[in-house]
Design an enzyme around this catalytic site. Structure first.
Site, short mmCIF file in Angstrom:
data_model
loop_
_atom_site.label_atom_id
_atom_site.label_comp_id
_atom_site.label_asym_id
_atom_site.label_seq_id
_atom_site.Cartn_x
_atom_site.Cartn_y
_atom_site.Cartn_z
N GLY A 233 -1.42 -0.24 -15.76
CA GLY A 233 -0.78 -1.43 -14.40
C GLY A 233 -2.36 -2.58 -15.44
O GLY A 233 -1.33 -3.50 -14.42
N GLU A 268 -2.68 6.04 -15.55
CA GLU A 268 -1.64 6.05 -16.73
C GLU A 268 -1.42 4.98 -17.16
O GLU A 268 -0.37 3.66 -16.75
CB GLU A 268 -0.75 6.78 -15.71
CG GLU A 268 -0.59 8.02 -14.82
CD GLU A 268 0.41 7.84 -14.01
OE1 GLU A 268 1.28 6.49 -13.25
OE2 GLU A 268 0.19 8.31 -13.02
N GLY A 270 0.08 1.84 -19.76
CA GLY A 270 0.91 1.39 -20.88
C GLY A 270 0.61 0.19 -21.87
O GLY A 270 0.23 0.15 -22.92
N ARG A 271 0.53 -0.85 -20.96
CA ARG A 271 0.99 -2.28 -21.89
C ARG A 271 -0.13 -2.62 -22.78
O ARG A 271 -0.23 -2.72 -23.31
CB ARG A 271 1.69 -2.83 -20.41
CG ARG A 271 1.47 -4.11 -21.19
CD ARG A 271 1.53 -5.80 -19.88
NE ARG A 271 2.38 -4.98 -18.57
CZ ARG A 271 3.11 -5.77 -18.47
NH1 ARG A 271 4.32 -6.05 -19.39
NH2 ARG A 271 4.00 -5.65 -17.55
N ARG A 307 12.24 -9.51 -22.30
CA ARG A 307 11.51 -9.66 -20.75
C ARG A 307 11.31 -11.04 -20.49
O ARG A 307 11.42 -11.49 -19.17
CB ARG A 307 9.92 -9.39 -21.16
CG ARG A 307 9.67 -8.05 -21.18
CD ARG A 307 8.33 -7.20 -21.24
NE ARG A 307 7.06 -7.72 -20.27
CZ ARG A 307 6.55 -8.28 -19.74
NH1 ARG A 307 6.49 -9.58 -20.32
NH2 ARG A 307 6.16 -8.58 -18.78
N TYR A 311 12.40 -11.60 -16.61
CA TYR A 311 11.22 -12.06 -15.55
C TYR A 311 10.15 -13.65 -16.08
O TYR A 311 9.42 -13.78 -15.26
CB TYR A 311 9.64 -11.05 -16.65
CG TYR A 311 10.49 -9.76 -16.22
CD1 TYR A 311 10.44 -8.70 -14.16
CD2 TYR A 311 10.11 -8.49 -17.16
CE1 TYR A 311 10.86 -7.50 -15.27
CE2 TYR A 311 10.12 -7.04 -16.76
CZ TYR A 311 10.67 -6.78 -16.31
OH TYR A 311 11.36 -5.94 -15.82
N CYS A 338 25.91 -13.71 -25.27
CA CYS A 338 26.90 -15.02 -24.32
C CYS A 338 26.17 -15.08 -23.19
O CYS A 338 27.48 -14.27 -21.61
CB CYS A 338 28.16 -14.19 -24.22
SG CYS A 338 28.94 -14.13 -25.70
N TYR A 367 7.66 -2.25 -23.16
CA TYR A 367 8.73 -2.85 -22.91
C TYR A 367 9.42 -3.78 -23.58
O TYR A 367 10.41 -4.93 -23.24
CB TYR A 367 8.64 -3.14 -21.70
CG TYR A 367 7.32 -2.81 -20.71
CD1 TYR A 367 8.26 -1.29 -19.84
CD2 TYR A 367 6.86 -3.13 -20.30
CE1 TYR A 367 7.10 -0.58 -19.02
CE2 TYR A 367 5.31 -2.10 -19.53
CZ TYR A 367 5.73 -0.60 -18.86
OH TYR A 367 4.62 -0.35 -17.87
N1 LLP Z 1 2.18 4.82 -13.83
C1 LLP Z 1 3.41 4.47 -12.86
C2 LLP Z 1 3.69 5.16 -12.12
C3 LLP Z 1 4.48 2.94 -13.88
O1 LLP Z 1 5.37 2.54 -12.78
C4 LLP Z 1 3.91 2.39 -14.57
C5 LLP Z 1 4.95 1.40 -14.66
C6 LLP Z 1 2.57 2.53 -15.06
C7 LLP Z 1 2.14 4.13 -15.47
C8 LLP Z 1 2.33 1.43 -16.43
O2 LLP Z 1 2.33 0.47 -16.40
P1 LLP Z 1 1.78 -0.47 -16.98
O3 LLP Z 1 -0.03 0.18 -17.21
O4 LLP Z 1 2.33 -0.53 -18.03
O5 LLP Z 1 1.45 -1.92 -16.53
N2 LLP Z 1 9.29 -3.39 -17.33
C9 LLP Z 1 8.30 -4.35 -16.49
C10 LLP Z 1 7.02 -3.18 -16.63
C11 LLP Z 1 7.60 -1.93 -15.46
C12 LLP Z 1 6.06 -1.74 -15.13
C13 LLP Z 1 6.87 -0.13 -14.42
N3 LLP Z 1 5.68 1.03 -13.99
C14 LLP Z 1 7.66 -5.41 -17.40
O6 LLP Z 1 8.08 -5.68 -18.77
O7 LLP Z 1 7.09 -5.96 -17.09
#
Ligand code: LLP
Length: 404
Positions: A233, A268, A270-271, A307, A311, A338, A367
């Site tokens: 997150g 965990e 990601g971003r 995105r 969003y 379209c 993403y």
């Molecule tokens: N762990 C779990 C259980 C998650 O559901 C997620 C993201 C992460 C880790 C990784 O989160 P991060 O560090 O990337 O924020 N598509 C959306 C983001 C959806 C995130 C879903 N879960 C966007 O483009 O902003």
């Protein structure tokens, strides 16, 4: 990634040159940025040496996962497909955690066979299913339970996951009941409490609240957890003037939390690992006059990068080659799809553009490709990685003939 002699360049290679060589659109990533992000993440939390499991959903490119693995990370997966990609990339199953509210029996069986570190369960019925499968395989399976801490992550509603109205995890009462249930089981070993309150979090305070909720629950139970999985997150600044998440404040809060409790921490992210590593390189097909504004119609759209449409996310747009001429008209950057939401940004005082010019959409490493689709029967872009100033094709451009 920066301008070199007015040309936007990725590790010294200009976007213009890449567009000429490979055609457009292109997802282009920088290895240097990736390594910097991982080094920064590791050093920010080094005192308690967490297990860092990259959230594959942010970018499931196997070559990228392989590089991320080589830099020491594990994987957080949410489906069999993601698990298979992580394993293909060589991630040690003992560094894989499996989250998600709807794991099927097949997925659970696969996870058990691969002996991954943890299946983080999100409901009683899921635990019962894991137990049943474990029993039939005569195995003891390590699990976590995902707690819904009812903490507002103060991020976009669509990507908030830690409030009680969200489908994720279980509430405190059920959590305590499930600890009891797990203790009585011969086939499951409850090792982890997991949480994840949302994505693109820029303020550290929700994390502190979340830690308080966990602390409180741990005091109510005498179960010995080995791991606390704090999820991901961590947000990144998409705008020049937006703040960064203060890793240091989060680190201090976790250290304090660990004083009373001895756990191995799992993250965990990601971003914050891949978000700023990627750009989308695209070409202007047409420029269309429309009163006070001009539509800049690109050869990439919401099918490649959703995105902004989904969003209302803000992604910087830059010209591949800088000039000093400014347009008097407002530019609206749109795709060819379209749908009226197929729009990237509306910008004033942008540099004057011409048809066939190359445009860069920034910070699409997370993403981006992972949310892309074949909508309007459009082939997905090529993905390239610039590593040590060398171009690596890490996914070929899809061919229309494979779609038809
Ligand atoms: N762990 C779990 C259980 C998650 O559901 C997620 C993201 C992460 C880790 C990784 O989160 P991060 O560090 O990337 O924020 N598509 C959306 C983001 C959806 C995130 C879903 N879960 C966007 O483009 O902003």
């Amino acid at each position: 990634m920066k301008y070199i002699k007015k040309k936007f360049s990725i590790e010294g290679i200009s976007a213009q040159k890449l567009a000429k060589k490979f055609g457009t659109p292109i997802y282009c990533y920088s290895y240097k940025r990736l390594k910097e992000n991982i080094d920064n993440f590791k050093s920010s939390f080094k005192s308690f040496a967490p297990l860092i499991c990259f959230a594959i959903k942010a970018n499931p490119n196997v070559s990228l996962i392989r590089d991320i693995k080589k830099l020491g990370l594990g994987a957080d997966v949410v489906s069999m497909g993601e698990m298979m990609k992580a394993i293909k990339a060589g991630v040690n199953p003992k560094k894989i955690v499996f989250s998600g509210v709807g794991k099927t029996e097949n997925e659970i069986k696969y996870a058990i066979d691969k002996k991954i570190l943890l299946i983080n369960a999100e409901s009683k019925n899921e635990i019962i299913t894991i137990e049943k499968i474990a029993k039939s395989k005569k195995k003891i399976v390590n699990i976590g339970i995902r707690l819904n801490p009812n903490t507002d992550a103060k991020t976009l509603n669509q990507i908030s996951t830690g409030k009680k109205e969200n489908k994720f995890g279980v509430n405190e009462k059920t959590f305590i009941e499930l600890i009891r249930y797990s203790k009585n089981s011969n086939n499951i070993n409850l090792k982890c409490l997991s949480v994840h309150i949302g994505s693109q979090i820029l303020n550290y305070r929700p994390y502190i609240k979340m830690l308080r909720v966990i602390d409180k629950i741990l005091k109510k139970t005498n179960h010995k957890f080995e791991f606390i999985d704090l999820g991901g997150g961590m947000g990144i600044p998409y705008k020049d003037n937006s703040k960064k998440l203060n890793f240091n404040k989060y680190n201090i809060a976790i250290k304090k939390f660990l004083k009373n409790n001895k756990f191995k921490i799992i993250f965990e992210p990601g971003r914050c690992i891949v978000g700023n590593t990627g750009v989308l390189i695209s070409k202007i097909i047409y420029i269309k006059e429309a009163g006070k504004k001009k539509f800049i119609i690109l050869d990439t759209g919401m099918n490649d990068f959703i995105r902004p449409a989904l969003y209302n996310a803000n992604h910087k747009i830059l010209p591949a080659i800088k000039t000093n001429r400014i347009s008097k008209k407002t530019y609206e950057f749109v795709g060819p799809i379209c749908e009226s939401t197929d729009k990237f940004s509306t910008l004033k005082k942008f540099q004057k553009l011409n048809e066939k010019d190359i445009i860069i959409i920034c910070d699409v490493g997370a993403y981006g490709m992972s949310l892309s689709s074949n909508y309007n029967v459009r082939a997905k872009p090529i993905e390239i990685l610039i590593k040590n100033s060398k171009i690596n094709i890490i996914k070929k451009r899809q061919k229309l003939k494979d779609l038809i």
